[in-house]
Write a protein that holds these residues in place. Sequence first.
Motif, PDB file in Angstrom:
ATOM      1  N   ARG A   1       0.833  -1.205   0.000  1.00  0.00           N
ATOM      2  CA  ARG A   1       0.000   0.000   0.000  1.00  0.00           C
ATOM      3  C   ARG A   1       0.867   1.255   0.000  1.00  0.00           C
ATOM      4  NH1 ARG A   1      -4.278   1.904   4.721  1.00  0.00           N
ATOM      5  NH2 ARG A   1      -2.323   2.352   5.785  1.00  0.00           N
TER       6      ARG A   1
ATOM      7  N   VAL B   1      -2.588   6.899   1.188  1.00  0.00           N
ATOM      8  CA  VAL B   1      -2.677   5.461   1.485  1.00  0.00           C
ATOM      9  C   VAL B   1      -4.117   5.021   1.682  1.00  0.00           C
ATOM     10  CG1 VAL B   1      -0.367   5.177   2.467  1.00  0.00           C
ATOM     11  CG2 VAL B   1      -2.248   5.887   3.965  1.00  0.00           C
ATOM     12  N   SER B   2      -4.945   5.908   2.167  1.00  0.00           N
ATOM     13  CA  SER B   2      -6.309   5.493   2.479  1.00  0.00           C
ATOM     14  C   SER B   2      -7.165   5.286   1.242  1.00  0.00           C
ATOM     15  CB  SER B   2      -6.967   6.514   3.413  1.00  0.00           C
ATOM     16  OG  SER B   2      -6.842   7.804   2.880  1.00  0.00           O
TER      17      SER B   2
ATOM     18  N   ILE C   1      -7.515  -3.627   9.498  1.00  0.00           N
ATOM     19  CA  ILE C   1      -6.635  -3.832  10.647  1.00  0.00           C
ATOM     20  C   ILE C   1      -5.685  -2.644  10.706  1.00  0.00           C
ATOM     21  CG2 ILE C   1      -4.889  -5.159   9.346  1.00  0.00           C
ATOM     22  CD1 ILE C   1      -5.954  -5.938  12.979  1.00  0.00           C
ATOM     23  N   GLY C   2      -5.118  -2.403  11.861  1.00  0.00           N
ATOM     24  CA  GLY C   2      -4.148  -1.321  11.986  1.00  0.00           C
ATOM     25  C   GLY C   2      -2.872  -1.645  11.229  1.00  0.00           C
ATOM     26  N   PHE C   3      -2.139  -0.580  10.910  1.00  0.00           N
ATOM     27  CA  PHE C   3      -0.901  -0.720  10.139  1.00  0.00           C
ATOM     28  C   PHE C   3      -0.007  -1.800  10.741  1.00  0.00           C
ATOM     29  CE2 PHE C   3       3.447   0.020   8.941  1.00  0.00           C
ATOM     30  CZ  PHE C   3       3.360   0.379   7.612  1.00  0.00           C
TER      31      PHE C   3
ATOM     32  N   ALA D   1      -8.967   1.680  12.943  1.00  0.00           N
ATOM     33  CA  ALA D   1      -7.512   1.815  12.854  1.00  0.00           C
ATOM     34  C   ALA D   1      -7.209   3.148  12.185  1.00  0.00           C
ATOM     35  CB  ALA D   1      -6.911   0.676  12.035  1.00  0.00           C
TER      36      ALA D   1
ATOM     37  N   ASN E   1      -5.010   5.542   9.977  1.00  0.00           N
ATOM     38  CA  ASN E   1      -3.987   5.511   8.937  1.00  0.00           C
ATOM     39  C   ASN E   1      -3.007   6.666   9.120  1.00  0.00           C
ATOM     40  OD1 ASN E   1      -4.910   3.298   7.320  1.00  0.00           O
ATOM     41  ND2 ASN E   1      -6.601   4.594   6.625  1.00  0.00           N
ATOM     42  N   SER E   2      -1.833   6.501   8.533  1.00  0.00           N
ATOM     43  CA  SER E   2      -0.804   7.525   8.691  1.00  0.00           C
ATOM     44  C   SER E   2      -1.184   8.833   8.012  1.00  0.00           C
ATOM     45  CB  SER E   2       0.524   7.010   8.129  1.00  0.00           C
ATOM     46  OG  SER E   2       0.361   6.665   6.764  1.00  0.00           O
ATOM     47  N   ASP E   3      -2.154   8.799   7.105  1.00  0.00           N
ATOM     48  CA  ASP E   3      -2.580  10.044   6.457  1.00  0.00           C
ATOM     49  C   ASP E   3      -3.737  10.717   7.202  1.00  0.00           C
ATOM     50  OD1 ASP E   3      -4.721   8.447   5.768  1.00  0.00           O
ATOM     51  OD2 ASP E   3      -4.371   8.500   3.610  1.00  0.00           O
TER      52      ASP E   3
ATOM     53  N   SER F   1      -6.613   9.508   7.974  1.00  0.00           N
ATOM     54  CA  SER F   1      -7.916   8.906   7.737  1.00  0.00           C
ATOM     55  C   SER F   1      -8.041   7.695   8.661  1.00  0.00           C
ATOM     56  CB  SER F   1      -8.037   8.477   6.279  1.00  0.00           C
ATOM     57  OG  SER F   1      -7.098   7.459   6.013  1.00  0.00           O
TER      58      SER F   1
END
Lengths: 747, 747
Positions: free
Chosen positions: A237, A248-249, A513-515, B465, B467-469, B471
């Motif tokens: 991703r 990424v989302s 799921i989380g990163f 969860a 995301n790093s962005d 979201s």
Amino acid sequence: MTTADYERNMILSNVDYKVIGTRPVRHDGADKVTGRAIYGADFDASGLLHGKILRSPHAHARIVSIDTSKAEALEGVKAVATTADFPQKDGNKWLRDNILASDKALYAGHAIAGVAAASPHVAEEALALIEVKYEVLEPVLTTQEAMAEGAPILHEGLTTQELGEDSGVVSNTANHFQHVKGDIGKGFKDADVIVEREYDTKTVHQGYIEPHSGTALWGPDGRLHVWCSNQGSFVVRDSLADLLDMPVSKIRVTPTEIGGGFGGKIPIYVEPVAAILSKKTGAPVKIVMSRKETFEGSGPTPGSNIKIKLGAKSDGTITAAHAWMAMEAGAYPGSPVGAAAQCVFSTYDIENALIDGYDVVVNKPKTAAYRAPGAPNAAFGMEQAMNELAGKLGMDQIDLRLKNVAVEGTRRPDGPVFRRIGAKEVLEAMRDHPHYQTTKPDGHGRGVAIGFWFNIGFDSACNIAVNSDGSINLTEGSTDIGGSRTSIAMHAAEVLGIPVEDVRPSVVDTDTIGFTAVTGGSRTTFATGWAAYEAAQDVRTQSIERAATIWDVNPDSLDMEDGVISSKTDSELKMTFKELASQMSDTGGGITGRAAVNPKGVGGSFAGNIVDVSIDGETGKVTVERFTCVQDVGKAIHPSYVEGQMQGGSVQGIGWALNEEYFMNDQGNMANSSLLDYRMPTSLDLPMIDTVIVEVANTGHPFGVRGVGEANIIPPTPAIANAVSDATGNIMTQLPLTPGAVLESGK
Amino acid sequence: MTTADYERNMILSNVDYKVIGTRPVRHDGADKVTGRAIYGADFDASGLLHGKILRSPHAHARIVSIDTSKAEALEGVKAVATTADFPQKDGNKWLRDNILASDKALYAGHAIAGVAAASPHVAEEALALIEVKYEVLEPVLTTQEAMAEGAPILHEGLTTQELGEDSGVVSNTANHFQHVKGDIGKGFKDADVIVEREYDTKTVHQGYIEPHSGTALWGPDGRLHVWCSNQGSFVVRDSLADLLDMPVSKIRVTPTEIGGGFGGKIPIYVEPVAAILSKKTGAPVKIVMSRKETFEGSGPTPGSNIKIKLGAKSDGTITAAHAWMAMEAGAYPGSPVGAAAQCVFSTYDIENALIDGYDVVVNKPKTAAYRAPGAPNAAFGMEQAMNELAGKLGMDQIDLRLKNVAVEGTRRPDGPVFRRIGAKEVLEAMRDHPHYQTTKPDGHGRGVAIGFWFNIGFDSACNIAVNSDGSINLTEGSTDIGGSRTSIAMHAAEVLGIPVEDVRPSVVDTDTIGFTAVTGGSRTTFATGWAAYEAAQDVRTQSIERAATIWDVNPDSLDMEDGVISSKTDSELKMTFKELASQMSDTGGGITGRAAVNPKGVGGSFAGNIVDVSIDGETGKVTVERFTCVQDVGKAIHPSYVEGQMQGGSVQGIGWALNEEYFMNDQGNMANSSLLDYRMPTSLDLPMIDTVIVEVANTGHPFGVRGVGEANIIPPTPAIANAVSDATGNIMTQLPLTPGAVLESGK
């Protein structure tokens, strides 16, 4: 988990575990042995198009023009992609060019264009219609060639980073760095004995059974969904987000099962091309590499040129060590020489050490990770040098190693100070093993070697939901290559005191799921297992609280052990986790747990081999007669899988030692790009790989776990070389130890 | 969430929301409009077998024998299943017999046996080869027939539950219960005016577009995986666990998208048969119902026979009310008469009330839920009686209702005391609406009606969860029938102060989320939305704590609003959620949230209609000329979806009022089991359905939400009947109001 929590919960390996250390059947076993498991190439979708990739026949060439018009005109062809279809953003040109070349083709097999068509046959036909004009250039194929004065230059814009500064000099050496500890000048002056030698290793491939494959569907809502076999769906991703300049989302990656990776399935190759082709067509596009493409178009581990110089007192104390290591990055910078430099001397406590590392581009596929990347190359030199030193000193080869072994508190030349480690315990287990204690058969050679590999932490997430029947569902994001569903599930089962059969683990996609970082770096059981441990603690805490609510008592008065919640003060109050589970809904709702961790308490692992070989005097063929692998694993969560890792790494090391290499002609074309010609060992070539698990708990993990997946590939090449030297009296400075090389070695 | 938490967090509908109350595009929209969404029948797997089901041609027959040998011998047939293949455990015989009949066929269409074959055509051919010997019995098709003296008995072992006690009397009446409030004898004595009338409604189907379908794979490890289109995958799991006598944790149900359910896809039909056939064959087996099978073999909503008697003072105060309601359970006990009894008088505050309910088995398919099940039948009687009473009293029909309307504190005849409700507000909105204030066109009839439906709580789970962005990915287990992915996501977005486009909701399978009850009972946005709210609060709390760690301050000194974390005391300390998200990994790991709730603060909903009709004097055909639907929704999370629910329920009510019925011959065979003959309204039959959203916040929910999915189907039948009566002067006591019935009504 705070440090205090961790210390409270820390359980070292002498604890009487109920689940940890047992050998349950893997949860995904039935699906895999019955062929129901879905691998990358199995994926299908309605309206699926098939993609194929045109590859450069030249190892080094300027691309003058690409004309795709005839291919586009072929009936059944739906779209053609070139590198121009990617967002031309700054900062990722090398990554992008490795997916589809722009100005230059830098290795034979370099992807040039992709075609999507109604059938794979039409797509293949279309490849032949793409007209690429090349200006063919002279290739450089080894670090020696690439670093030579006046060598052809791969990247006109690449200047050498020299000890952290841009030198301004255009060259194929992307980077030269050093680690310095003490003063080697003084160290060598103090030495009674010095050994110094140069070693060469060839490019080898991870040899995973399943070639790369991926399917992409670019939705009309601008969201991209990719199904692929890879070592980490979140890594895919991230890579796609970078290449396609998307958040990424907007990308969802669904992992399929994976048929081996060993580091080689961390990078992506076909997925971005499939994505572009899907964007152009609106249809899902699948690309599956052939074996030839996998060899020529994915990332092998580098060949290398290594010089080791050691000095020692006559009592065996090493006074100085110098490693000079140049490694092939392949077409773009980024060889594993950095990791090699962190490992080369790390088994030993050496006062004065210097490590020079050179990252060198050559006209071969961009290197990728391969099980402890860089470390086997380094150990091939260092551990032969150690044996040579032992010979000169007249010392037992294990005694010399024990004399200098790194222990808790030893500072590595690259900086870090070891916490509790098991190098000494591994060497002692080797020394005391019946294999080493038994006289070798006549005519056989025996060698030993040891290697170090750290493990990484990084992000992992885990969710748990309790079922009404007292079982739990566990969700995680780590690609399961070697049984990690089960080893991770065992962490949760241990915490909750339930059988691991009552845990249902699922590996899910990036939307759910989380990163979770890559399955690699010996991190999966360590870090995702830790996440499972924490998520189970979350469930455990809530279970105690729920019981307290039901009984109307203070939660602090309760405890939960072996799956039973009970009162510390009232022996009447007792309830199994199963009983509690059946009451959840009516007493406040379900119980679910979650954790996301980035654990820092990583523990390195040491692996050692004892190897006996026989050599056919006529042909030079080396047969491995006996093989013992010893490894410090911290705590073996599932010993069978640990043994499997040890055996697997050993076998890959044996192949690397004896047979495997990218056999290339002068023009840089691989001559053995099939599994018939690229000879990996089969069971007929191998003895039983005996395994000895050493458990020196990692004090940085609740169960004492160390990452075990990689260290085991490090010692085989030097151990076998040492055994061959022992049998022939000749030092083996080149890999592979082919029959010809063995015959030649005495000359 | 503790009560204190809830009170702290409670935000009523006058709050200035950022996301709640907006109308974003649904997350699953693109997949659905482009045909990419996978519905039950779309599912495929390698080696898939196709199942078909043999059904009884008789409405009532003893099954003497089933001979499957010829079918089994047909080439291409892989397995045949009968009820004998199910574990013959106690306690679920009726459930089991409705899947595959054992001793008796109880309705025409009752499933007898299943066949799995290599193609659907072969399976169909094989059905004809199954020899079933029936002893045909006389059917009973209505409650009147079934309750008649000497009626044929469906279940020889069924004795009537009479006011909670087993009467010992074998009959078709499974249960007779009462709700008593006050003293209706006295109430009727005090009345100045009394109305009393009997009403009949016919069996109708939910009419979902997608027929039932399911695929099962019984693995060699004893685990069952089912893919199906259903209103709740955990409900399917529970039903299968019961029927197959397996622990729930051995079953995984993966929900596909669903093409409508309306309650009819809560029970399972084909899934257990597919499971048995898969167990026998080792292959995945898919069964897809035809439309005819869906009519004849799934669960419609019952026909009913209802008597309403009301007494009132001349000022309009109702002094007594009696409802006598018998409802068809179909072949096995369990009609919605219980729910009907909870609703029939609940719009009003009536001092003396008696409700008699009768659950009666008849030779029709076992009834299933259909949008506010039972309540439309009850309202068809009650709301016509109210209009008749208004007529006798010379009162405006809305004024009469307002005079008696239930409010906060009113005790329903079945026990519960209302918390804050919106019946009065709905009636006032109806009264003040331009539709009601405008004189009806000449020749048109106008009717009004109102209905009540509770909403349920039950278990829901949600994971989030980050995301790093910045979201978030949101995972939940509620089948999304009407846009609930988005309405649930909006809860989380509101809490975190991020756009709903930054939430990616996924509906996942039973292995990967906590237990989540059915999508039904108007509970999904209410309860799963609540779980999302709690999971987002979990993320919010951790985000504040993480920022506190980064800034090295006390978390209590921080707050998070509109997606920004800031210090209450230091204006320099400010960070967006997006900024925090990008730093998660390095500051302690990812952030994930979880919640599992079983909320108790359910809030009922009231819906009212104003309807104008015209009637073709020659044919009796009723045309709905104008239709206004008013509903108290608590707080409309996504007003477009709320309006969609209001319009959808209204249209189903219009179909029920004017056209729909199971048209059966004397033998109990349905004569109109296709969508050509079973006439549901199309857009050409309908006026615009105007909607008026009333928001009387539910004080039991953090955002004030009430379940909105069902109440809207209740008023259309009586409102249209009242309008027809208004136009014709004749009271309509039977559904549907076909042209013939309208013409006949005056005679």
